[in-house]
Structure formats: C-alpha cells, structure tokens
Design a protein around this motif. Structure first.
Motif, PDB file in Angstrom:
ATOM      1  N   GLY A 287      10.092 -12.446   8.999  1.00  0.00           N
ATOM      2  CA  GLY A 287      10.248 -12.345   7.560  1.00  0.00           C
ATOM      3  C   GLY A 287       8.881 -12.501   6.935  1.00  0.00           C
ATOM      4  N   ALA A 288       8.588 -11.741   5.870  1.00  0.00           N
ATOM      5  CA  ALA A 288       7.263 -11.792   5.262  1.00  0.00           C
ATOM      6  C   ALA A 288       7.372 -11.717   3.747  1.00  0.00           C
ATOM      7  CB  ALA A 288       6.378 -10.658   5.778  1.00  0.00           C
ATOM      8  N   ALA A 289       6.556 -12.518   3.062  1.00  0.00           N
ATOM      9  CA  ALA A 289       6.450 -12.480   1.609  1.00  0.00           C
ATOM     10  C   ALA A 289       5.099 -13.062   1.231  1.00  0.00           C
ATOM     11  CB  ALA A 289       7.577 -13.273   0.943  1.00  0.00           C
ATOM     12  N   VAL A 290       4.560 -12.623   0.085  1.00  0.00           N
ATOM     13  CA  VAL A 290       3.270 -13.113  -0.399  1.00  0.00           C
ATOM     14  C   VAL A 290       3.513 -14.053  -1.575  1.00  0.00           C
ATOM     15  CG1 VAL A 290       1.106 -12.489  -1.535  1.00  0.00           C
ATOM     16  CG2 VAL A 290       1.964 -11.099   0.374  1.00  0.00           C
ATOM     17  N   GLN A 291       2.935 -15.249  -1.488  1.00  0.00           N
ATOM     18  CA  GLN A 291       2.975 -16.175  -2.610  1.00  0.00           C
ATOM     19  C   GLN A 291       1.626 -16.112  -3.323  1.00  0.00           C
ATOM     20  OE1 GLN A 291       3.309 -20.492  -1.900  1.00  0.00           O
ATOM     21  NE2 GLN A 291       5.059 -20.485  -3.302  1.00  0.00           N
ATOM     22  N   ALA A 292       1.652 -15.654  -4.576  1.00  0.00           N
ATOM     23  CA  ALA A 292       0.438 -15.451  -5.363  1.00  0.00           C
ATOM     24  C   ALA A 292       0.332 -16.558  -6.401  1.00  0.00           C
ATOM     25  CB  ALA A 292       0.466 -14.086  -6.038  1.00  0.00           C
ATOM     26  N   LEU A 293      -0.679 -17.413  -6.263  1.00  0.00           N
ATOM     27  CA  LEU A 293      -0.850 -18.572  -7.133  1.00  0.00           C
ATOM     28  C   LEU A 293      -2.153 -18.422  -7.903  1.00  0.00           C
ATOM     29  CD1 LEU A 293       0.115 -21.302  -4.504  1.00  0.00           C
ATOM     30  CD2 LEU A 293       1.615 -20.121  -6.107  1.00  0.00           C
ATOM     31  N   ASP A 294      -2.078 -18.489  -9.238  1.00  0.00           N
ATOM     32  CA  ASP A 294      -3.235 -18.278 -10.093  1.00  0.00           C
ATOM     33  C   ASP A 294      -3.562 -19.565 -10.848  1.00  0.00           C
ATOM     34  OD1 ASP A 294      -4.728 -17.364 -12.638  1.00  0.00           O
ATOM     35  OD2 ASP A 294      -4.659 -15.539 -11.442  1.00  0.00           O
ATOM     36  N   ASP A 295      -4.868 -19.836 -10.993  1.00  0.00           N
ATOM     37  CA  ASP A 295      -5.288 -21.051 -11.685  1.00  0.00           C
ATOM     38  C   ASP A 295      -4.912 -21.044 -13.161  1.00  0.00           C
ATOM     39  OD1 ASP A 295      -6.394 -21.985  -9.354  1.00  0.00           O
ATOM     40  OD2 ASP A 295      -8.427 -21.300  -9.820  1.00  0.00           O
ATOM     41  N   LYS A 296      -4.906 -19.844 -13.784  1.00  0.00           N
ATOM     42  CA  LYS A 296      -4.686 -19.751 -15.225  1.00  0.00           C
ATOM     43  C   LYS A 296      -3.390 -19.031 -15.593  1.00  0.00           C
ATOM     44  CE  LYS A 296      -9.686 -19.544 -16.081  1.00  0.00           C
ATOM     45  NZ  LYS A 296     -10.803 -18.727 -16.633  1.00  0.00           N
ATOM     46  N   LEU A 297      -2.929 -18.120 -14.736  1.00  0.00           N
ATOM     47  CA  LEU A 297      -1.801 -17.257 -15.091  1.00  0.00           C
ATOM     48  C   LEU A 297      -0.529 -17.595 -14.333  1.00  0.00           C
ATOM     49  CD1 LEU A 297      -3.713 -13.832 -15.204  1.00  0.00           C
ATOM     50  CD2 LEU A 297      -3.155 -15.356 -17.108  1.00  0.00           C
ATOM     51  N   GLY A 298      -0.433 -18.812 -13.804  1.00  0.00           N
ATOM     52  CA  GLY A 298       0.789 -19.195 -13.122  1.00  0.00           C
ATOM     53  C   GLY A 298       0.921 -18.514 -11.771  1.00  0.00           C
ATOM     54  N   GLY A 299       2.120 -18.458 -11.274  1.00  0.00           N
ATOM     55  CA  GLY A 299       2.331 -17.879  -9.955  1.00  0.00           C
ATOM     56  C   GLY A 299       3.714 -17.298  -9.802  1.00  0.00           C
ATOM     57  N   ASP A 300       3.882 -16.538  -8.722  1.00  0.00           N
ATOM     58  CA  ASP A 300       5.191 -15.996  -8.370  1.00  0.00           C
ATOM     59  C   ASP A 300       5.116 -15.441  -6.959  1.00  0.00           C
ATOM     60  OD1 ASP A 300       7.864 -15.427  -8.640  1.00  0.00           O
ATOM     61  OD2 ASP A 300       7.643 -14.026 -10.296  1.00  0.00           O
ATOM     62  N   TRP A 301       6.272 -15.096  -6.444  1.00  0.00           N
ATOM     63  CA  TRP A 301       6.354 -14.412  -5.160  1.00  0.00           C
ATOM     64  C   TRP A 301       6.189 -12.906  -5.360  1.00  0.00           C
ATOM     65  CZ3 TRP A 301       6.270 -16.788  -0.591  1.00  0.00           C
ATOM     66  CH2 TRP A 301       6.648 -18.131  -0.531  1.00  0.00           C
ATOM     67  N   LEU A 302       5.468 -12.290  -4.450  1.00  0.00           N
ATOM     68  CA  LEU A 302       5.372 -10.839  -4.383  1.00  0.00           C
ATOM     69  C   LEU A 302       6.181 -10.396  -3.184  1.00  0.00           C
ATOM     70  CD1 LEU A 302       4.208  -8.044  -5.061  1.00  0.00           C
ATOM     71  CD2 LEU A 302       2.103  -8.692  -3.858  1.00  0.00           C
ATOM     72  N   ALA A 303       7.340  -9.782  -3.451  1.00  0.00           N
ATOM     73  CA  ALA A 303       8.194  -9.294  -2.372  1.00  0.00           C
ATOM     74  C   ALA A 303       7.648  -7.982  -1.830  1.00  0.00           C
ATOM     75  CB  ALA A 303       9.623  -9.097  -2.881  1.00  0.00           C
ATOM     76  N   ALA A 304       8.030  -7.639  -0.623  1.00  0.00           N
ATOM     77  CA  ALA A 304       7.577  -6.391  -0.012  1.00  0.00           C
ATOM     78  C   ALA A 304       8.081  -5.193  -0.804  1.00  0.00           C
ATOM     79  CB  ALA A 304       8.057  -6.306   1.430  1.00  0.00           C
ATOM     80  N   ALA A 305       7.226  -4.173  -0.897  1.00  0.00           N
ATOM     81  CA  ALA A 305       7.626  -2.935  -1.551  1.00  0.00           C
ATOM     82  C   ALA A 305       8.610  -2.176  -0.673  1.00  0.00           C
ATOM     83  CB  ALA A 305       6.396  -2.067  -1.830  1.00  0.00           C
ATOM     84  N   ALA A 306       9.439  -1.360  -1.298  1.00  0.00           N
ATOM     85  CA  ALA A 306      10.299  -0.446  -0.551  1.00  0.00           C
ATOM     86  C   ALA A 306       9.434   0.587   0.160  1.00  0.00           C
ATOM     87  CB  ALA A 306      11.285   0.230  -1.496  1.00  0.00           C
ATOM     88  N   ASP A 307      10.050   1.401   0.997  1.00  0.00           N
ATOM     89  CA  ASP A 307       9.300   2.416   1.734  1.00  0.00           C
ATOM     90  C   ASP A 307       8.509   3.304   0.785  1.00  0.00           C
ATOM     91  OD1 ASP A 307      10.356   1.448   4.076  1.00  0.00           O
ATOM     92  OD2 ASP A 307      11.922   2.984   4.222  1.00  0.00           O
ATOM     93  N   ALA A 308       7.288   3.663   1.205  1.00  0.00           N
ATOM     94  CA  ALA A 308       6.442   4.546   0.400  1.00  0.00           C
ATOM     95  C   ALA A 308       7.205   5.812   0.028  1.00  0.00           C
ATOM     96  CB  ALA A 308       5.179   4.890   1.173  1.00  0.00           C
ATOM     97  N   ALA A 309       6.993   6.283  -1.202  1.00  0.00           N
ATOM     98  CA  ALA A 309       7.782   7.399  -1.716  1.00  0.00           C
ATOM     99  C   ALA A 309       6.916   8.324  -2.562  1.00  0.00           C
ATOM    100  CB  ALA A 309       8.953   6.872  -2.539  1.00  0.00           C
ATOM    101  N   ASP A 310       7.396   9.574  -2.717  1.00  0.00           N
ATOM    102  CA  ASP A 310       6.714  10.533  -3.596  1.00  0.00           C
ATOM    103  C   ASP A 310       6.887  10.142  -5.063  1.00  0.00           C
ATOM    104  OD1 ASP A 310       6.302  11.785  -1.219  1.00  0.00           O
ATOM    105  OD2 ASP A 310       7.660  13.451  -1.587  1.00  0.00           O
ATOM    106  N   THR A 311       8.072   9.658  -5.396  1.00  0.00           N
ATOM    107  CA  THR A 311       8.366   9.185  -6.747  1.00  0.00           C
ATOM    108  C   THR A 311       8.548   7.672  -6.700  1.00  0.00           C
ATOM    109  OG1 THR A 311       9.422  11.255  -7.419  1.00  0.00           O
ATOM    110  CG2 THR A 311       9.995   9.275  -8.673  1.00  0.00           C
ATOM    111  N   VAL A 312       7.839   6.979  -7.575  1.00  0.00           N
ATOM    112  CA  VAL A 312       7.850   5.522  -7.581  1.00  0.00           C
ATOM    113  C   VAL A 312       8.513   5.038  -8.873  1.00  0.00           C
ATOM    114  CG1 VAL A 312       6.403   3.457  -7.714  1.00  0.00           C
ATOM    115  CG2 VAL A 312       5.802   5.310  -6.135  1.00  0.00           C
ATOM    116  N   VAL A 313       9.486   4.134  -8.733  1.00  0.00           N
ATOM    117  CA  VAL A 313      10.144   3.548  -9.891  1.00  0.00           C
ATOM    118  C   VAL A 313       9.958   2.034  -9.833  1.00  0.00           C
ATOM    119  CG1 VAL A 313      12.301   3.251 -11.156  1.00  0.00           C
ATOM    120  CG2 VAL A 313      11.837   5.412  -9.977  1.00  0.00           C
ATOM    121  N   LEU A 314       9.449   1.483 -10.932  1.00  0.00           N
ATOM    122  CA  LEU A 314       9.189   0.054 -11.056  1.00  0.00           C
ATOM    123  C   LEU A 314      10.002  -0.465 -12.241  1.00  0.00           C
ATOM    124  CD1 LEU A 314       5.370   0.519 -10.630  1.00  0.00           C
ATOM    125  CD2 LEU A 314       6.872  -0.457  -8.905  1.00  0.00           C
TER     126      LEU A 314
END
Length: 518
Positions: free
Chosen positions: A268-295
């Motif tokens: 299992g893999a996930a990125v925990q991004a912690l910022d000194d000024k802007l707080g933090g959150d988890w960055l979950a893995a992106a879905a499979d690379a695609a021609d059309t990207v929806v966020l």
C-alpha cells in the motif's frame, strides 16, 4: 486422483474475489451490468491498507468503516483491522497474543505497549454488526500504527475505510484525510515536493508474508531526478516504511511526480505532504494515466489552485484546460492550454479558479494524445490561516462509489458529468450511533459540476456514509470534501470517488467443465 467437476463461472468468481484479477464492465443505461458475455457478482474478500496517520502527539484520528448493502451477498462475514507490524507470517494472528514477527512481544514502536483491551496501543476498534450501518473509532497521539484490513462475505463488497486526522498546530496542522486503499504494484503521485517548507513522506506498507522490493523514482521540471537511493527498497513482511522524499535527492524542488513501482510483492502506498505554513494532507495515488484527465471537487471557496501534471511518454503534448462549472464548460482566463514536455513535471498556478462556484478541472488533448497523470493542490483560507488539500486524477464510477466518515456539518459532495447528462442516486446511510437511511436522486447536466449538500439520515447520531449510484447517462466523476474550522484555520480534505469495487465481471458459461484435482 479424484475428478471434481466445477463450473467455469464458479472458478472464475473465486479467482476474481480472492486475487482481484477481474475486469470491471461499465453498466448499461439503466445502471445494471452487462448482459452479454459476462455477469456481475459481489466480491468475496477485500484487503485495505491504512498508513500511520501522524507522528504528532496532538493528532486526533477518526476511523470510519462502512460496507454498503449489496444484493446477492452471503449471510455472514467479518471485517478486521490490525496493526501491519503485529501479525505472524502465514496468518493474521490474534490481537490478544504475542504477534510480533521476531517473537519478542514488541509492537510497531518496539515497546510492546498494549491497551486495556489487548490491542496494540492506538489501534482503532471497529466491529460492524451489519452492512448499511457505519462504525467509527477514535484514537489520539503519535503511536497509531499502520493498519492492514480484511473483509469477507457480506462485508467485502464496497468495503470502505476512511482515516481522518485533525492536528491543531505544527508542521502539517489542519485536517488530513485518506481512503484506505488496496495494495498494488504501481503508483503515481503528481504533486509531491522536496522544497524547504515541505516534509513529504511516501508511506509503504507490506500486508503479506514475504518481503516486497520497491523502487521510488522522482520526476521534476527537468525530467528524472538522478539518484540511486530510491532503488531496491526492501519492505519486510507485515511492516511499514515511511520514506522521506528529501533524502532521495540532493536538490530541492517545489513540484515533483513520484513513481512507486514494486519489483516483487505488493504494497500500500500514499504520500503525506506536510507544509510549515499551508497545513498538510494526504496525496492519494492518481488513477491510471489517461488521454482525458478529470479532477473533480475543487472547493468553491478555494483561494488558490495549482495544477501539477506529468507524462511518461517521449512526446510532448498540449492540454486544453476547461472548468466544469455549474453552468457548463468554460475556459479559465489566461490558462486555455498547458504544455507538457514528455518525461517532466509541469506545474501551473491557476489562482482563484472557481470564484465562489462549484468546479472540476477537465483536461483534454488533440490527437495524437499521450497518457497523462495530474493532481491539484488547493488552498483554502488566507494569510496565516491557510490549509491545503489534494485532488488527484480519478476514474469515473461505473456503478457505485462510497465515502465514509461524513458528518451533519462540513460535508460536500461534488459530481461532474463532462461528456453527457447523467442521473445519480445519492444514499445517506444510517448513522453510526443512530438514524435511518435516506436517498435522493439528482440530475447532473452535461459539462457541469454540481455541489450537493448530501441528504442527512433521519435522526442522525454520529457519522454516516454516502453511496452514489449512476442510474443512467454518461460517465460521472465525484469527490467528497470535509471541512472544519479549528482555531480559525479553515481545515479541508478531499477524497475522490472512483468505483467502490463491490462487484466484478465474470464470464458466463453454458456448460460445466471438468478439472483434475490431485
């Protein structure tokens, strides 16, 4: 030698349920499964991995577990969440006994601490009684371990576990949320950083009895970051390894794409991004690379939006940028296209993109198109009261999506239908401590995003889960945002809503086949 007759559909269903090797078929217009060469059956077993939520002593974490009701499931089943490091090889062990790998009685922190119930300290207690009703558990402090969870029988289809953490102060303070995810062998994380004000970790958790060997590659604005330190990282059986990204490179970079590939085993893999000024959150893995990207699901009160995109292809491409707003697709002023150079990470500040309205970013390409992964970093609040969240590329949900851990206040469901109008059914489950299920149907117009204040269970006590079913029309993408305000900080975390994997497609067979069994 005994000869046993097994039907092809039974063999395939068992293989799909146990190993996950089965294709998901899109539903027909009515939202049902394909009626051609395959049928849809409920999965029989699910595995999820939850990383350790925080190393802060003032972290408060809530775990929410939920399984939606799925017709055709057996009458019994179980769910279990255990510390990743407290299990014996060859089995899940017994939480009341010595389960450490080396037999010394020590838990994840090496001191063998147990709570009064016999569990490792900081382990949540989640025991659902039936599908359709969520359960929650609160833990505090820095000793909460990474968890490996399994569900089988009636609890397996669509099983969802949400990990939500509040940290009042310090690096990464704010609201951090993550859906516990299935172990896999390949992950992409656009949006990581090794800049001076960021502390980013890749959490790797091995749920299995054999060691996993993992490579971590970084890609910045000039391409691959040269380093051998991310090669051949061994994650022992039933263990977790947080890898500090800044140790893998001599050069700090604001925007990176992280590629985690597994040579042997799975993690299992996930990125925990912690910022000194802007707080933090988890960055979950992106879905499979695609021609059309929806966020999907940019908070309407986001004060800043940053796009991070990457393509592993050799060729360059231009991404056409559109915002799916409540009134339709529009092109943000000054950001009609973004040029992506193959093999490099590109980051663009989009500013106050939504201007107080619901929105989702849609990225398309002219032919010949190349596969792209992307994520958004969104900022909420101003000055020293800012908080950040991430929205990675997600896939549409074909039949049903599930989000656990919702409260009566501070929950927003965002749905977008970029190519064709769609109708969805949103169901709020019973509450974890009381309340009855309620449902409502919504129509999402083509090219729009609709922020929905979800229906709340009648007589709600505790938290509840949301399920979203696509009834008809085009593909639907979704995200759930949780917000809070503590000490004046506008806490925010967003989880995208891919299909919850409650059913798998298995081939139909007109006759039985015989197999030989020793």
């Amino acid at each position: 030698m005994n000869r046993t007759t097994l039907s092809l559909i039974a063999c395939t269903a068992a293989l799909a349920a146990v190993t996950g090797f089965a294709a998901f078929d899109p539903p027909d217009a009515a939202g049902t499964g394909s009626t051609g060469s395959s049928a849809r059956l409920p999965v029989e077993r699910t595995t999820l991995v939850c990383p350790s939520p925080s190393n802060s002593d003032i972290a408060d974490t809530t775990y929410s577990s939920f399984t939606p009701v799925t017709p055709g499931t057996p009458g019994d089943g179980t769910t279990e969440l255990k510390p990743a490091t407290g299990q014996q090889a060859g089995g899940t062990g017994d939480s009341g006994e010595d389960e450490s790998e080396d037999g010394d009685g020590k838990g994840e922190d090496g001191d063998g601490k147990k709570d009064d119930g016999g569990k490792a300290a900081g382990t949540p207690d989640l025991k659902p009684e039936q599908p359709g009703t969520p359960v929650t558990s609160d833990v505090s402090g820095s000793d909460t371990p990474a968890l490996v969870g399994t569900a089988d029988g009636k609890f397996a289809p669509g099983w969802t576990v949400q990990e939500t953490t509040e940290i009042a102060a310090g690096t990464g303070r704010g609201l951090l949320g993550l859906d516990c995810a299935a172990p896999d062998t390949d992950f992409w994380f656009p949006g990581a950083s090794t800049s001076a004000d960021r502390t980013d970790y890749v959490h790797l958790t091995n749920p299995d009895d054999s060691a996993a060997v993992v490579d971590i590659d970084l890609y910045g604005k000039d391409g691959a970051v040269k380093s051998t330190l991310g090669e051949g990282i061994t994650v022992p059986p039933h263990s977790t390894e947080p890898v500090l990204l800044s140790t893998l490179s001599d050069t700090a970079q604001d925007d990176l794409t992280v590629h985690v590939s597994v040579r042997s085993g799975r993690v299992g893999a996930a990125v925990q991004a912690l910022d000194d000024k802007l707080g933090g959150d988890w960055l979950a893995a992106a879905a499979d690379a695609a021609d059309t990207v929806v966020l999907p699901g940019i908070p309407k009160d986001a004060t800043s939006v940053r796009l991070i995109a990457f393509s592993s292809a050799d060729a360059d491409t231009d991404l056409k940028v559109q915002l799916a707003s409540p009134s339709g697709l529009i092109t943000p002023a000054g950001h009609d296209t973004v040029h992506i150079k193959g093999g490099t990470t590109t980051a663009v500040d989009l500013g106050d993109l939504t201007r107080g309205q619901a929105g989702s970013l849609v990225l398309t390409q002219d032919d010949p198109a190349v596969p792209v992964v992307a994520a958004l970093r969104v900022i909420r609040g101003k000055g020293d009261q800012q908080e950040s969240a991430f929205i990675p590329l997600t896939a549409p949900f074909t039949t049903r999506a599930t989000a656990a851990g919702n409260s009566a206040e501070g929950t927003t469901l965002s749905l977008t239908a970029p190519t064709a109008t769609a109708q969805v059914k949103v169901t709020a489950s019973a509450g974890s401590d009381g309340g009855t299920e309620v449902s409502k149907t919504f129509t999402i117009q083509r090219g729009t995003t609709q922020d929905i204040t979800p229906p709340v269970p009648d007589g709600l006590k505790g938290t509840y889960a949301l399920t979203v079913q696509r009834l008809s029309g085009g593909p639907v993408y979704g995200a759930r945002t949780l917000t809070s305000t503590g000490d004046g900080v506008a806490g925010v975390t967003t989880q995208t809503l891919p299909d919850d994997g409650g059913t798998v497609a298995v081939p139909k067979a007109d006759q039985d086949v015989s197999v030989l069994q020793q």
